[in-house]
Design a protein around this motif. Structure first.
Motif, PDB file in Angstrom:
ATOM      1  N   ARG A  96       0.840  -1.198   0.000  1.00 51.88           N
ATOM      2  CA  ARG A  96       0.000   0.000   0.000  1.00 51.88           C
ATOM      3  C   ARG A  96       0.873   1.245   0.000  1.00 51.88           C
ATOM      4  O   ARG A  96       1.766   1.394   0.827  1.00 51.88           O
ATOM      5  CB  ARG A  96      -0.903   0.015   1.235  1.00 51.88           C
ATOM      6  N   PHE A  97       0.595   2.129  -0.973  1.00 49.98           N
ATOM      7  CA  PHE A  97       1.313   3.396  -1.074  1.00 49.98           C
ATOM      8  C   PHE A  97       0.354   4.545  -0.781  1.00 49.98           C
ATOM      9  O   PHE A  97      -0.738   4.606  -1.360  1.00 49.98           O
ATOM     10  CB  PHE A  97       1.881   3.589  -2.488  1.00 49.98           C
ATOM     11  N   ARG A  98       0.756   5.417   0.100  1.00 52.74           N
ATOM     12  CA  ARG A  98       0.054   6.674   0.296  1.00 52.74           C
ATOM     13  C   ARG A  98       1.002   7.783  -0.139  1.00 52.74           C
ATOM     14  O   ARG A  98       2.161   7.827   0.293  1.00 52.74           O
ATOM     15  CB  ARG A  98      -0.375   6.846   1.750  1.00 52.74           C
ATOM     16  N   GLN A 141     -12.137  12.637  -0.542  1.00 55.79           N
ATOM     17  CA  GLN A 141     -11.938  13.786   0.335  1.00 55.79           C
ATOM     18  C   GLN A 141     -10.701  13.678   1.224  1.00 55.79           C
ATOM     19  O   GLN A 141     -10.373  14.620   1.951  1.00 55.79           O
ATOM     20  CB  GLN A 141     -13.177  14.016   1.213  1.00 55.79           C
ATOM     21  N   GLN A 142     -10.002  12.561   1.187  1.00 52.31           N
ATOM     22  CA  GLN A 142      -8.796  12.440   2.001  1.00 52.31           C
ATOM     23  C   GLN A 142      -7.681  13.315   1.434  1.00 52.31           C
ATOM     24  O   GLN A 142      -7.655  13.617   0.236  1.00 52.31           O
ATOM     25  CB  GLN A 142      -8.372  10.975   2.098  1.00 52.31           C
ATOM     26  N   ASP A 143      -6.750  13.710   2.294  1.00 51.04           N
ATOM     27  CA  ASP A 143      -5.711  14.650   1.872  1.00 51.04           C
ATOM     28  C   ASP A 143      -4.479  13.951   1.313  1.00 51.04           C
ATOM     29  O   ASP A 143      -3.419  14.564   1.173  1.00 51.04           O
ATOM     30  CB  ASP A 143      -5.324  15.588   3.020  1.00 51.04           C
ATOM     31  N   TYR A 144      -4.607  12.672   1.008  1.00 49.18           N
ATOM     32  CA  TYR A 144      -3.549  11.917   0.334  1.00 49.18           C
ATOM     33  C   TYR A 144      -4.195  11.017  -0.701  1.00 49.18           C
ATOM     34  O   TYR A 144      -5.419  10.828  -0.712  1.00 49.18           O
ATOM     35  CB  TYR A 144      -2.746  11.079   1.341  1.00 49.18           C
ATOM     36  N   LEU A 145      -3.396  10.449  -1.584  1.00 45.42           N
ATOM     37  CA  LEU A 145      -3.861   9.451  -2.544  1.00 45.42           C
ATOM     38  C   LEU A 145      -3.283   8.106  -2.137  1.00 45.42           C
ATOM     39  O   LEU A 145      -2.191   8.031  -1.585  1.00 45.42           O
ATOM     40  CB  LEU A 145      -3.417   9.813  -3.965  1.00 45.42           C
ATOM     41  N   GLU A 146      -4.028   7.048  -2.410  1.00 40.98           N
ATOM     42  CA  GLU A 146      -3.603   5.712  -1.980  1.00 40.98           C
ATOM     43  C   GLU A 146      -3.760   4.710  -3.121  1.00 40.98           C
ATOM     44  O   GLU A 146      -4.715   4.775  -3.893  1.00 40.98           O
ATOM     45  CB  GLU A 146      -4.453   5.270  -0.784  1.00 40.98           C
ATOM     46  N   PHE A 147      -2.799   3.798  -3.195  1.00 43.51           N
ATOM     47  CA  PHE A 147      -2.827   2.700  -4.158  1.00 43.51           C
ATOM     48  C   PHE A 147      -2.464   1.413  -3.428  1.00 43.51           C
ATOM     49  O   PHE A 147      -1.635   1.428  -2.516  1.00 43.51           O
ATOM     50  CB  PHE A 147      -1.816   2.925  -5.284  1.00 43.51           C
ATOM     51  N   MET A 148      -3.065   0.312  -3.820  1.00 42.20           N
ATOM     52  CA  MET A 148      -2.684  -1.005  -3.316  1.00 42.20           C
ATOM     53  C   MET A 148      -2.196  -1.798  -4.515  1.00 42.20           C
ATOM     54  O   MET A 148      -2.979  -2.139  -5.411  1.00 42.20           O
ATOM     55  CB  MET A 148      -3.867  -1.679  -2.627  1.00 42.20           C
ATOM     56  N   ILE A 149      -0.894  -2.084  -4.541  1.00 45.55           N
ATOM     57  CA  ILE A 149      -0.252  -2.592  -5.751  1.00 45.55           C
ATOM     58  C   ILE A 149       0.322  -3.981  -5.520  1.00 45.55           C
ATOM     59  O   ILE A 149       1.089  -4.201  -4.572  1.00 45.55           O
ATOM     60  CB  ILE A 149       0.863  -1.624  -6.187  1.00 45.55           C
ATOM     61  N   PHE A 185     -12.840  -1.656  -6.516  1.00 37.29           N
ATOM     62  CA  PHE A 185     -14.033  -1.774  -5.686  1.00 37.29           C
ATOM     63  C   PHE A 185     -13.804  -1.212  -4.282  1.00 37.29           C
ATOM     64  O   PHE A 185     -14.762  -0.807  -3.619  1.00 37.29           O
ATOM     65  CB  PHE A 185     -14.466  -3.234  -5.577  1.00 37.29           C
ATOM     66  N   ILE A 186     -12.566  -1.202  -3.816  1.00 35.46           N
ATOM     67  CA  ILE A 186     -12.286  -0.728  -2.458  1.00 35.46           C
ATOM     68  C   ILE A 186     -12.694   0.732  -2.298  1.00 35.46           C
ATOM     69  O   ILE A 186     -13.364   1.117  -1.332  1.00 35.46           O
ATOM     70  CB  ILE A 186     -10.804  -0.937  -2.100  1.00 35.46           C
ATOM     71  N   SER A 187     -12.307   1.576  -3.257  1.00 36.19           N
ATOM     72  CA  SER A 187     -12.671   2.985  -3.187  1.00 36.19           C
ATOM     73  C   SER A 187     -14.186   3.165  -3.272  1.00 36.19           C
ATOM     74  O   SER A 187     -14.767   4.007  -2.567  1.00 36.19           O
ATOM     75  CB  SER A 187     -11.993   3.765  -4.310  1.00 36.19           C
ATOM     76  N   ILE A 188     -14.850   2.369  -4.111  1.00 33.25           N
ATOM     77  CA  ILE A 188     -16.305   2.456  -4.243  1.00 33.25           C
ATOM     78  C   ILE A 188     -16.977   2.067  -2.928  1.00 33.25           C
ATOM     79  O   ILE A 188     -17.872   2.774  -2.432  1.00 33.25           O
ATOM     80  CB  ILE A 188     -16.800   1.562  -5.392  1.00 33.25           C
TER      81      ILE A 188
END
Length: 233
Positions: free
Chosen positions: A31-33, A71-79, A128-131
């Protein structure tokens, strides 16, 4: 050796962002933030192309889905990290907080159109996680269910949070092991017949190409119209 002739300028519509956090959440998913550029936005389910801000890597773009709330103040990816070849994800496996990534255009076919059944294979869960997080945050997750297939129980991404959000509407299947309390089988026509009563609702399918093609065909054979099936491969 890297020389200037190998370098291509970063595109004007791209953003260089710093990695704030990089941690493994399964044995092969990291997971990257990262920093969120001012004005940057996306629709839950969408993705962007990402590259690493290092010589020889800036133009190696790969698509990854946002997994955070808008609305979070960072972006996140799960790679998912593939260590068996010297590619982008292998390099991301070695990338930690303080490094820089480059974000490019936002895109993606997976967008929420209404309550339905989400069917994911492996890392196909990520859009789907973000949804789900968005719907749960808005108290609108009722009426949605998830069928999530993995090779083993160790491959499940965000199991506890998905269970909390979806409760008994979260079905887990494992194709390479039988685990007490879970289902050791594949998602096929028989499984869909046994577990879905309404083929007129929305279906969201994401995973490996053959997984998506097979399930889409089975859904249509069972009466689902093409316009209620949302897919991403």
């Amino acid at each position: 050796m890297f020389t200037y002739k190998h370098f291509k300028p970063i595109l004007m519509n791209s953003h260089i962002v710093k990695v704030l956090q990089a941690v493994y959440i399964t044995h092969d998913v990291k997971r990257f933030r990262v920093e969120k550029p001012i004005g940057f936005d996306f629709v839950p389910g969408q993705a962007t192309e990402v590259s690493i801000n290092l010589p020889l890597w800036t133009n190696q773009l790969r698509p990854f889905t946002f997994t955070c709330l808008r609305q979070q103040d960072y972006l996140e990816f799960m790679i998912k990290i593939y260590r068996d070849h010297e590619g982008v994800t292998n390099m991301l496996g070695k990338t930690n907080a303080g490094a820089e990534l480059i974000l490019h255009d936002v895109f993606g076919a997976i967008q929420y159109k209404g309550p339905g059944v989400f069917i994911a294979g492996g890392a196909g869960i990520t859009p789907f996680i973000s949804i789900f997080r968005d719907l749960y945050h808005k108290n609108q997750i009722e009426g949605n269910s998830l069928i999530y297939s993995n090779k083993t129980s160790e491959d499940v991404i965000m199991q506890d949070e998905l269970q909390k959000m979806l409760k008994d509407r979260f079905i887990k299947l494992f194709t390479r092991e039988n685990v007490l309390g879970f289902r050791g089988k594949r998602i096929d026509r028989s499984f869909l017949i046994d577990n879905i009563s309404d083929f007129g609702q929305h279906f969201y399918v994401c995973g490996p190409t053959e997984f998506v093609k097979s399930i889409t065909k089975d859904l249509m054979d069972l009466g689902a119209a093409l316009d209620v099936i949302v897919i991403e491969m």
